[in-house]
Write a protein that holds these residues in place. Sequence first.
Motif, PDB file in Angstrom:
ATOM      1  N   PRO A 203       0.810  -1.227   0.000  1.00 52.80           N
ATOM      2  CA  PRO A 203       0.000   0.000   0.000  1.00 52.80           C
ATOM      3  C   PRO A 203       0.840   1.273   0.000  1.00 52.80           C
ATOM      4  CG  PRO A 203      -0.944  -1.609   1.497  1.00 52.80           C
ATOM      5  CD  PRO A 203       0.389  -2.156   1.081  1.00 52.80           C
ATOM      6  N   GLU A 204       1.947   1.260   0.756  1.00 56.33           N
ATOM      7  CA  GLU A 204       2.819   2.433   0.770  1.00 56.33           C
ATOM      8  C   GLU A 204       3.541   2.588  -0.567  1.00 56.33           C
ATOM      9  OE1 GLU A 204       5.016   2.775   4.802  1.00 56.33           O
ATOM     10  OE2 GLU A 204       4.321   0.696   4.674  1.00 56.33           O
ATOM     11  N   ALA A 205       3.960   1.475  -1.141  1.00 55.82           N
ATOM     12  CA  ALA A 205       4.626   1.527  -2.447  1.00 55.82           C
ATOM     13  C   ALA A 205       3.675   2.067  -3.508  1.00 55.82           C
ATOM     14  CB  ALA A 205       5.106   0.128  -2.838  1.00 55.82           C
ATOM     15  N   GLU A 206       2.436   1.597  -3.486  1.00 54.21           N
ATOM     16  CA  GLU A 206       1.432   2.052  -4.448  1.00 54.21           C
ATOM     17  C   GLU A 206       1.233   3.563  -4.340  1.00 54.21           C
ATOM     18  OE1 GLU A 206      -2.948   0.476  -5.826  1.00 54.21           O
ATOM     19  OE2 GLU A 206      -2.568   0.710  -3.679  1.00 54.21           O
ATOM     20  N   LYS A 207       1.174   4.071  -3.131  1.00 54.84           N
ATOM     21  CA  LYS A 207       0.998   5.504  -2.924  1.00 54.84           C
ATOM     22  C   LYS A 207       2.177   6.282  -3.512  1.00 54.84           C
ATOM     23  CE  LYS A 207       0.283   8.973   0.714  1.00 54.84           C
ATOM     24  NZ  LYS A 207       0.154   9.201   2.181  1.00 54.84           N
ATOM     25  N   ASP A 208       3.411   5.797  -3.282  1.00 48.87           N
ATOM     26  CA  ASP A 208       4.582   6.468  -3.836  1.00 48.87           C
ATOM     27  C   ASP A 208       4.545   6.482  -5.361  1.00 48.87           C
ATOM     28  OD1 ASP A 208       5.836   7.351  -1.574  1.00 48.87           O
ATOM     29  OD2 ASP A 208       7.389   5.804  -1.537  1.00 48.87           O
ATOM     30  N   LEU A 209       4.158   5.372  -5.962  1.00 45.84           N
ATOM     31  CA  LEU A 209       4.119   5.293  -7.418  1.00 45.84           C
ATOM     32  C   LEU A 209       3.078   6.247  -7.992  1.00 45.84           C
ATOM     33  CD1 LEU A 209       4.482   1.431  -7.814  1.00 45.84           C
ATOM     34  CD2 LEU A 209       6.176   3.151  -8.492  1.00 45.84           C
ATOM     35  N   GLN A 210       1.936   6.323  -7.356  1.00 47.12           N
ATOM     36  CA  GLN A 210       0.899   7.226  -7.837  1.00 47.12           C
ATOM     37  C   GLN A 210       1.332   8.686  -7.692  1.00 47.12           C
ATOM     38  OE1 GLN A 210      -2.239   5.506  -5.377  1.00 47.12           O
ATOM     39  NE2 GLN A 210      -3.282   4.714  -7.196  1.00 47.12           N
ATOM     40  N   THR A 211       2.020   9.002  -6.589  1.00 46.23           N
ATOM     41  CA  THR A 211       2.544  10.359  -6.413  1.00 46.23           C
ATOM     42  C   THR A 211       3.596  10.670  -7.469  1.00 46.23           C
ATOM     43  OG1 THR A 211       2.168  10.240  -4.025  1.00 46.23           O
ATOM     44  CG2 THR A 211       3.671  11.947  -4.806  1.00 46.23           C
ATOM     45  N   ALA A 212       4.469   9.700  -7.723  1.00 42.62           N
ATOM     46  CA  ALA A 212       5.520   9.896  -8.726  1.00 42.62           C
ATOM     47  C   ALA A 212       4.927  10.112 -10.112  1.00 42.62           C
ATOM     48  CB  ALA A 212       6.458   8.694  -8.726  1.00 42.62           C
ATOM     49  N   LEU A 213       3.859   9.400 -10.428  1.00 40.05           N
ATOM     50  CA  LEU A 213       3.227   9.556 -11.746  1.00 40.05           C
ATOM     51  C   LEU A 213       2.550  10.919 -11.894  1.00 40.05           C
ATOM     52  CD1 LEU A 213       1.827   5.989 -12.445  1.00 40.05           C
ATOM     53  CD2 LEU A 213       3.354   7.313 -13.935  1.00 40.05           C
ATOM     54  N   LYS A 214       2.142  11.507 -10.794  1.00 38.67           N
ATOM     55  CA  LYS A 214       1.607  12.870 -10.878  1.00 38.67           C
ATOM     56  C   LYS A 214       2.714  13.857 -11.247  1.00 38.67           C
ATOM     57  CE  LYS A 214      -2.139  12.140  -7.529  1.00 38.67           C
ATOM     58  NZ  LYS A 214      -2.644  12.461  -6.161  1.00 38.67           N
TER      59      LYS A 214
ATOM     60  N   LYS B 149       1.473   1.869 -22.794  1.00 33.98           N
ATOM     61  CA  LYS B 149       2.148   3.158 -22.932  1.00 33.98           C
ATOM     62  C   LYS B 149       3.649   3.021 -22.655  1.00 33.98           C
ATOM     63  CE  LYS B 149       1.672   7.975 -21.353  1.00 33.98           C
ATOM     64  NZ  LYS B 149       0.911   8.881 -20.431  1.00 33.98           N
ATOM     65  N   ALA B 150       3.993   2.208 -21.662  1.00 34.61           N
ATOM     66  CA  ALA B 150       5.411   1.980 -21.348  1.00 34.61           C
ATOM     67  C   ALA B 150       6.116   1.292 -22.505  1.00 34.61           C
ATOM     68  CB  ALA B 150       5.535   1.139 -20.076  1.00 34.61           C
TER      69      ALA B 150
ATOM     70  N   PRO C 233       4.052  11.899 -15.438  1.00 32.65           N
ATOM     71  CA  PRO C 233       3.032  10.928 -15.865  1.00 32.65           C
ATOM     72  C   PRO C 233       3.412  10.050 -17.051  1.00 32.65           C
ATOM     73  CG  PRO C 233       2.440  13.163 -16.514  1.00 32.65           C
ATOM     74  CD  PRO C 233       3.628  13.284 -15.627  1.00 32.65           C
ATOM     75  N   ASP C 234       4.476  10.388 -17.763  1.00 34.18           N
ATOM     76  CA  ASP C 234       4.841   9.612 -18.953  1.00 34.18           C
ATOM     77  C   ASP C 234       6.076   8.743 -18.748  1.00 34.18           C
ATOM     78  OD1 ASP C 234       2.740  10.746 -20.493  1.00 34.18           O
ATOM     79  OD2 ASP C 234       3.964  12.544 -20.837  1.00 34.18           O
ATOM     80  N   GLU C 235       6.568   8.641 -17.526  1.00 37.67           N
ATOM     81  CA  GLU C 235       7.791   7.880 -17.275  1.00 37.67           C
ATOM     82  C   GLU C 235       7.531   6.379 -17.410  1.00 37.67           C
ATOM     83  OE1 GLU C 235      11.134   6.165 -16.681  1.00 37.67           O
ATOM     84  OE2 GLU C 235      11.007   8.352 -16.938  1.00 37.67           O
ATOM     85  N   PRO C 236       8.192   5.708 -18.379  1.00 34.98           N
ATOM     86  CA  PRO C 236       7.927   4.279 -18.632  1.00 34.98           C
ATOM     87  C   PRO C 236       8.175   3.376 -17.423  1.00 34.98           C
ATOM     88  CG  PRO C 236       9.143   5.247 -20.459  1.00 34.98           C
ATOM     89  CD  PRO C 236       9.130   6.273 -19.360  1.00 34.98           C
TER      90      PRO C 236
END
Length: 576
Positions: free
Chosen positions: A429-440, A472-473, A443-446
């Motif tokens: 759950p913490e990893a998922e949150k970090d990934l979603q924040t990073a994509l904000k 997309k990746a 947003p196009d990072e493969p």
Amino acid sequence: MTRLKVLLACVSVSALAACASGPAQVSMRGPVGQNYSLFDTRTSYGQFLAGQAALRDGNSKEAATYFGTAAVLGEDPGVIAERSFTALLLSGEISRAAAAAPTEAGGTEAIRRLGVLTRVVEALALGKGKEAQALLKSDPPGFPHQQAVALLGPWAAAAAGDKEGAIVQPVLRNDKLVQYFGQQGQARLFERAKRYDEAETDYKALTSNAATASIFTLDYGAFLERRKRYDDALALYDAALRAAPNDTGLLRARARAAARSAPPSAPTLRQGAAEGLIACAATFAGERQNQFALAYLRLALRLDPGRDEAWILVGDLLNQGDDHQAAIEAYGRVPAGAPLYASAQSKIAWAWSALGDKTKALDVARAALTAAPNDRDAAVALADLLRASSRWDESVAVLDLLLAREAEAPDWRLLYMRAIALEQGGRWPEAEKDLQTALKVNPDEPDLLNFLGYSWIDRNERLPEALAMVEKAVAARPQSGAMMDSLGWAYFRLGDYKTAIEKLEAAVELEPGDPDINGHLGDAYWKAGRTIEARFQWQRVLSLEPTDKQKADSEDKLKNGLGLSTPATKSTIAHN
């Protein structure tokens, strides 16, 4: 960002031919007299072959010893002399290399040209400016040394007492590196001649150009500080910090100017000449011409042995050549207290890791961060080494502190690093949150799209959204086997086994040695009823140095087949 990083990011030239190569394909090392089965090192030719092998393996000092012995034993003097010169140059023994530089026609022209450049540098190092200038004029090295010749010319003129020649800006047609670093050299030589207004005109031109401002801001600021124009220097640093608020070099310079502390001294003639060679070395490194890059760095260090960024680049090149022990020695030349000390120590830690000593690597990395607790690179290196050692929670703890300092503008790369450690440590759950924040943030990072998309696929969650992300990746990096594997696994989860096999077969072609991808293809074959091919892929996993879990999963599938409830194998994360 340090000048070193900016320089490596900004300079580029067309690919250049390697300066020396040899046909020998034997990798043998050892002192004279050892009993080798493939050749006798007691002969001149045996010493030559051993030197060739050592040189090819990146062991320049060892190669120089072999070639020197070969020359004494006395066969094929021309070829041995050329190889001996090359080995001496690459190992940093510039005085000996200059003395051994081939000067007669009939040898390899590329080596002869490099020999002329080496003799020019040695003359400058010895304070023989007239000799250096005469060599550049009478026998200028041709391709691929035109940039170095152009940049060294004014410094050689200054060393020769040629005042007018010293302040002529070098020009090389359509060459931005010579244009920019030539103008920097002209600014410095104007300052040396006490022509301060002309020096400032050059600096203003360089720092007002978006392509070069980040490279030359510190030079202009130091010039202003030497003129005791501290307020102007502060304004310059503040403007640069708005674009790069975490730049340690700028922060140090600003603090120095604010305190009215002593500024850096103007560079000596030798130091100025060295900087041009370092710039040329960076272009070679950027084009993967590592022998030329290393040779130029060694020449630069003959002129300015205290140039820390050059030692770091030498270490990087030696690391790339798998000569990790020599790389450690090069990084170790950066003294404690220097701005690049923590970075150098972090690189030493990675070199120890490459040598297989993870305990030593972590000890060095921790010490580097202790020596510079606010150094971002040192913290990142420690976090990454902890992650490489499967010490997930410790890696997260280091990144927590770093991200807390950058909370207002988080770096997606740090979030990505922490997400990997969190996921591997069972904290999804913490990893998922970090990934979603990073994509904000990006947003196009493969890498982010692939990691989050695959993780959802692996958990049978949000499959349509995850499929779109990995598509997309893959579109961004079609040659990534790991990302193609994610796409194939998405179709597998969706029950489209025909498409899954198509994508997974493509992934195996791209990454034939990856146990996870081969295992995924086996699973898809099984679901499509192609059981013989499935068992072949699972058996292949066992031959690919699998982890204990990968081995156990494949052995279970070979014994029992793939049941409906069999979980997916471990996540495949694409790394640059």
